[in-house]
Design a protein around this motif. Sequence first.
Motif, PDB file in Angstrom:
ATOM      1  N   TYR A  77      42.443  35.056  43.098  1.00 60.09           N
ATOM      2  CA  TYR A  77      41.900  34.604  41.817  1.00 60.09           C
ATOM      3  C   TYR A  77      42.853  34.974  40.687  1.00 60.09           C
ATOM      4  CZ  TYR A  77      40.242  39.441  41.012  1.00 60.09           C
ATOM      5  OH  TYR A  77      40.162  40.804  40.818  1.00 60.09           O
ATOM      6  N   CYS A  85      36.830  32.747  37.460  1.00 63.73           N
ATOM      7  CA  CYS A  85      37.072  33.780  38.474  1.00 63.73           C
ATOM      8  C   CYS A  85      35.917  34.764  38.510  1.00 63.73           C
ATOM      9  CB  CYS A  85      38.378  34.519  38.191  1.00 63.73           C
ATOM     10  SG  CYS A  85      39.852  33.485  38.242  1.00 63.73           S
ATOM     11  N   SER A 110      44.330  39.617  42.853  1.00 58.62           N
ATOM     12  CA  SER A 110      44.738  38.972  41.606  1.00 58.62           C
ATOM     13  C   SER A 110      45.947  39.702  41.036  1.00 58.62           C
ATOM     14  CB  SER A 110      43.587  38.993  40.586  1.00 58.62           C
ATOM     15  OG  SER A 110      43.505  40.257  39.957  1.00 58.62           O
TER      16      SER A 110
END
Length: 219
Positions: A77, A85, A110
């Motif tokens: 994400y 997200c 991420s």
Amino acid sequence: MKRIPFQLGALFVAAALSFSAAAVAPRQVPAPAASAESVRPLKAGDQVPEVTLTNADGMEVPLSRLLKNQPTVLIFYRGGWCAYCSTQLGQLKQVDIPLQKLGYQIIAISPDKVEKIRESLKKHDLSYMLLSDGDAEAIRAFGLAFQVDEATYSKYKKDYGLDLEEHAGAKHHLLPVPAAYVVDQKGKIRWAYSNPDYKVRVDAQALLQAAAEAVPAQR
């Protein structure tokens, strides 16, 4: 004992060295794409690359070590600053227990630095693992990374108060195309999904179904 002629023996040695070098040659990491639409993500059947990430405790962890524990639903994400997200992270909580019953763990990655990872864990009350890819090693290795151009970077900072450098703790200005993978304990990708439109995410129930269907292949 019969001797191998020098020339032939040399060929055998050279071939062996060549094979050995090929066997340990690292996967070539693709350069970041110029846009989200031009990324070339890993797909089903590919092997997960060797990358090292950082957990919420600030410890560096090889992804391969985590994957050996159990089959994994792997999520990429953009960051905790992204509303889409955040929605996705929350929706994954709905399938966390069913996935655990199937033998899976969820790992979400991420470019956020460790401090931001901790904030997301607390904000969404998550029990699954978030990992920091602040240097963008993983998103590049998975073929998901694209370069945020200067105009977009400046717009984020000016209009939304979003500084990508501050969130990642790095100046690479790279983001991932959001993606989801079902990975077995040998690091083989069994199912893959990605979409250059960051507003479109795989449905949590569809992800659960994909994981359930992949289970027989992992036994």
